[in-house]
Design an enzyme around this catalytic site. Structure first.
Site, PDB file in Angstrom:
ATOM      1  N   MET A   9       0.844  -1.202   0.000  1.00 30.55           N
ATOM      2  CA  MET A   9       0.000   0.000   0.000  1.00 30.55           C
ATOM      3  C   MET A   9       0.879   1.252   0.000  1.00 30.55           C
ATOM      4  SD  MET A   9      -3.190  -0.817   2.575  1.00 30.55           S
ATOM      5  CE  MET A   9      -2.181  -0.906   4.050  1.00 30.55           C
ATOM      6  N   CYS A  11      -0.879   4.515  -0.625  1.00 32.79           N
ATOM      7  CA  CYS A  11      -1.754   5.678  -0.465  1.00 32.79           C
ATOM      8  C   CYS A  11      -3.093   5.228   0.123  1.00 32.79           C
ATOM      9  CB  CYS A  11      -1.972   6.388  -1.806  1.00 32.79           C
ATOM     10  SG  CYS A  11      -2.782   5.364  -3.039  1.00 32.79           S
ATOM     11  N   CYS A  14      -5.057   2.859  -2.046  1.00 35.32           N
ATOM     12  CA  CYS A  14      -4.661   1.451  -1.880  1.00 35.32           C
ATOM     13  C   CYS A  14      -5.420   0.832  -0.709  1.00 35.32           C
ATOM     14  CB  CYS A  14      -3.156   1.352  -1.625  1.00 35.32           C
ATOM     15  SG  CYS A  14      -2.127   1.893  -2.994  1.00 35.32           S
ATOM     16  N   TYR A  60      -1.992  -6.850  -3.717  1.00 37.37           N
ATOM     17  CA  TYR A  60      -1.204  -6.527  -2.533  1.00 37.37           C
ATOM     18  C   TYR A  60      -0.829  -7.807  -1.784  1.00 37.37           C
ATOM     19  CZ  TYR A  60      -3.202  -2.002  -3.631  1.00 37.37           C
ATOM     20  OH  TYR A  60      -3.584  -0.871  -4.290  1.00 37.37           O
ATOM     21  N   CYS A 116      20.058  23.988  15.486  1.00 37.42           N
ATOM     22  CA  CYS A 116      21.224  23.270  14.969  1.00 37.42           C
ATOM     23  C   CYS A 116      21.499  23.623  13.514  1.00 37.42           C
ATOM     24  CB  CYS A 116      21.029  21.764  15.114  1.00 37.42           C
ATOM     25  SG  CYS A 116      22.398  20.799  14.428  1.00 37.42           S
ATOM     26  N   CYS A 121      25.036  23.919  15.197  1.00 40.16           N
ATOM     27  CA  CYS A 121      26.102  23.002  14.810  1.00 40.16           C
ATOM     28  C   CYS A 121      26.474  23.060  13.338  1.00 40.16           C
ATOM     29  CB  CYS A 121      25.744  21.572  15.223  1.00 40.16           C
ATOM     30  SG  CYS A 121      24.044  21.106  14.985  1.00 40.16           S
ATOM     31  N   CYS A 536      54.177  -3.062  16.068  1.00 40.03           N
ATOM     32  CA  CYS A 536      52.942  -2.625  15.419  1.00 40.03           C
ATOM     33  C   CYS A 536      51.880  -3.721  15.476  1.00 40.03           C
ATOM     34  CB  CYS A 536      53.216  -2.253  13.958  1.00 40.03           C
ATOM     35  SG  CYS A 536      54.258  -0.807  13.769  1.00 40.03           S
ATOM     36  N   CYS A 537      50.704  -3.376  15.942  1.00 31.27           N
ATOM     37  CA  CYS A 537      49.509  -4.234  15.933  1.00 31.27           C
ATOM     38  C   CYS A 537      49.587  -5.434  16.866  1.00 31.27           C
ATOM     39  CB  CYS A 537      49.201  -4.738  14.513  1.00 31.27           C
ATOM     40  SG  CYS A 537      49.138  -3.420  13.298  1.00 31.27           S
TER      41      CYS A 537
END
Length: 539
Positions: A9, A11, A14, A60, A116, A121, A536-537
């Site tokens: 649907m 509208c 519908c 539908y 805002c 912002c 590293c890591c």
């Protein structure tokens, strides 16, 4: 009674088609179809399979619902929800109410979009972005820029074009997408139970939401009304770069704008009444930020009271008292950035029994309900967290509670916030002192951003990350970051805090290398290892 979920649907036509199709089925006594909710209700002794097939033949989809969904039934002869204020809270409420099938009226007496978008912002971050781009070129050791300057008139023109575009995309187009929402320009004011006026037209409503926002708070300073000054609302219309900007207020707004104008070429002096800037933030972060701003040439005076201001010609004199020391600061321009106050006057609150606190903020419970059970409030006028994201969240929850009953409470515990200086300051969860007051046995680590490889690569390693954990469970209680792009980094921290993850959970995750987000993992590793001795890591 049989309930069906209807798909396809788009509208009211519908919905009418589906209704007629269902009424053809043997045993149906009464059919109600609610298009906005995608829902049908059938009374009688019809066969469910035949009902589904009838809907399918009409073009539908349908499927039975075993449990009754929560649904609002429009009242028909009145506005189901009357909203005073067309900013983020008001629109979030209107959208949610419309999704539930309600007929909504928004009244806005100023520019659509609220603080805002128009005065907060969006224009501030736009100005900050221009200032930072300009500053990065001037301060780069690898780029030579001579006689560069900001054309503020062009900045203003481009800003207005951006705001107009966002008003259309985020607000006017939204109204086109939700036909149940009516928008009227004009002041909305309550007249009594279920009655209000917009402009000169009276309206009737079932439930209402107040989302009138806030405006700059201007303190009582001797002779201030005789001086040319800006507030956080009006400063974005300035068409030149001030020679010497004096800023009263060392909070987020004051510091963001101070640095922006400093980077565009202004001499800037900040005067803050409290002992420190950003007093609500972790002390290590705010102290480091203060040092960083001072290195850029911004003068910051804390614990200082402004006794008087006066203007002679183009010069503004600000008389400041700090302890036993008196000083007069002479500047060309003055910005008053001392917080905000709610727009709750002239709305007719007293006529509908909506109470405010001593500062004028509307009193609400955990459901955003005011002292009038039929009226709710959200956003800056409530004053819980004066953030656009919180306003939208409050608005949506308030609308749902107003129409369906008080079921959803507002949870403020895991909301992040940020100060858009450079470095940015962002925070989520409990601060160290807060956690101690709540009875936690806490453990804390502070990681310097010079330990983060990507920060070194980017020549931006001025900052730190503070992690607060529960010492017993190792659960992460809060993460607080002062670093480049920390307003982006904090979103990773939000999930860690919200879902109660532990140090091990963070340490065992794998980050992209090299990235700034790796700093959160390094901050967790700092509890168990010396990160300066890690490859590293490595875990």
């Amino acid at each position: 009674m049989i309930k069906l979920k209807i798909t396809g649907m788009t509208c009211e036509h519908c919905a009418s088609t589906v209704k007629k199709a269902l009424e053809t089925v043997r045993g149906v006594e009464r059919v109600s179809v609610y298009f906005p909710q995608g829902y049908a209700q059938v009374e009688g002794k019809a066969n469910i399979e035949e009902l589904v097939e009838a809907v399918r033949r009409a073009g539908y989809g349908a499927e039975p619902l075993q449990e009754c969904i929560e649904i609002y039934i429009p009242k028909g002869d009145v506005y189901d929800m009357f909203i005073v204020g067309g900013g983020s809270a008001g629109f979030a409420a209107a959208i949610r109410a419309s999704e539930l099938g309600a007929k909504v009226l928004i009244a806005e007496n100023s520019t659509i979009g609220g603080t805002c978008l128009n005065r907060g912002c969006v224009p501030s971050k736009y100005l900050i972005g221009i200032a930072n781009t300009f500053y990065s070129l001037k301060s780069s050791p690898f780029v030579s820029v001579e006689k560069a300057q900001i054309d503020m008139r062009k900045v203003l023109e481009a800003k207005e074009e951006l705001l107009e575009r966002l008003r259309k995309e985020k607000y006017w187009n939204v109204l086109d997408a939700y036909p149940n929402i009516e928008y009227r320009e004009g002041r909305g004011r309550f007249l009594g139970k279920g009655k209000a006026i917009v402009g000169e037209r009276e309206v009737s409503f079932w439930k209402a939401l107040i989302s009138t926002g806030s405006r700059p708070y201007v303190p009582q300073i001797k002779s201030l009304d005789t001086v040319r000054y800006y507030t956080s609302d009006s400063i974005f219309n300035i068409d030149y770069v001030p020679e010497h900007l004096v800023v009263i207020g060392g909070g987020a707004i004051g510091l963001e704008l101070s640095q922006a104008f400093s980077r565009m070429g202004s001499k800037v002096t900040v005067v803050e009444a409290l002992p420190e800037i950003l007093t609500g933030e972790e002390p290590e972060l705010r102290e480091r930020l203060k040092e960083s701003l001072k290195r850029e040439g911004i003068e910051i005076i804390t614990g200082a009271v402004v006794d008087e201001v006066k203007q002679e010609g183009e010069i503004i004199y600000v008389k400041v008292r700090a302890g036993n020391t008196n000083r007069v600061i002479s500047g060309t321009d003055l910005l008053v950035a001392t917080g905000r106050k709610p727009n709750t006057g002239g709305v007719g609150l007293e006529l509908v029994g909506v109470k405010t606190n001593a500062k004028g903020f509307i009193q609400t419970n955990e459901f955003m309900q005011t002292t009038n059970k039929d009226i709710y409030a959200a956003g800056d006028c409530v004053g819980k967290f004066m953030l656009v994201t919180v306003a939208a969240m409050e608005g949506g929850i308030a609308a749902e509670n107003a129409l369906l009953g008080n079921k959803r409470e507002v949870d403020y515990r895991h909301i992040p916030h940020a100060v858009f200086t450079d470095p940015e300051l962002a925070s989520v969860g409990l601060k160290e002192e807060e956690a101690i007051r709540m009875g936690y046995s806490v453990d804390v680590r502070i990681l310097e951003f010079s330990k983060v490889p990507r920060a070194l690569i980017s020549f931006k390693h001025d900052g730190l990350i503070k992690t607060v954990i529960d010492k017993e469970t190792k659960r992460i209680l809060g993460i607080h970051i002062l670093a480049p792009h920390s307003a982006e980094l904090i979103h990773k921290a939000v999930l860690l805090v919200k879902y109660g993850l532990t140090l091990d959970d963070v340490i065992r995750t794998v980050d992209v290398y090299p990235t700034l987000s790796e700093s959160i993992k390094l901050g967790a590793q700092a509890f168990v290892k010396d990160v300066s001795k890690l490859s590293c890591c490595a875990e």
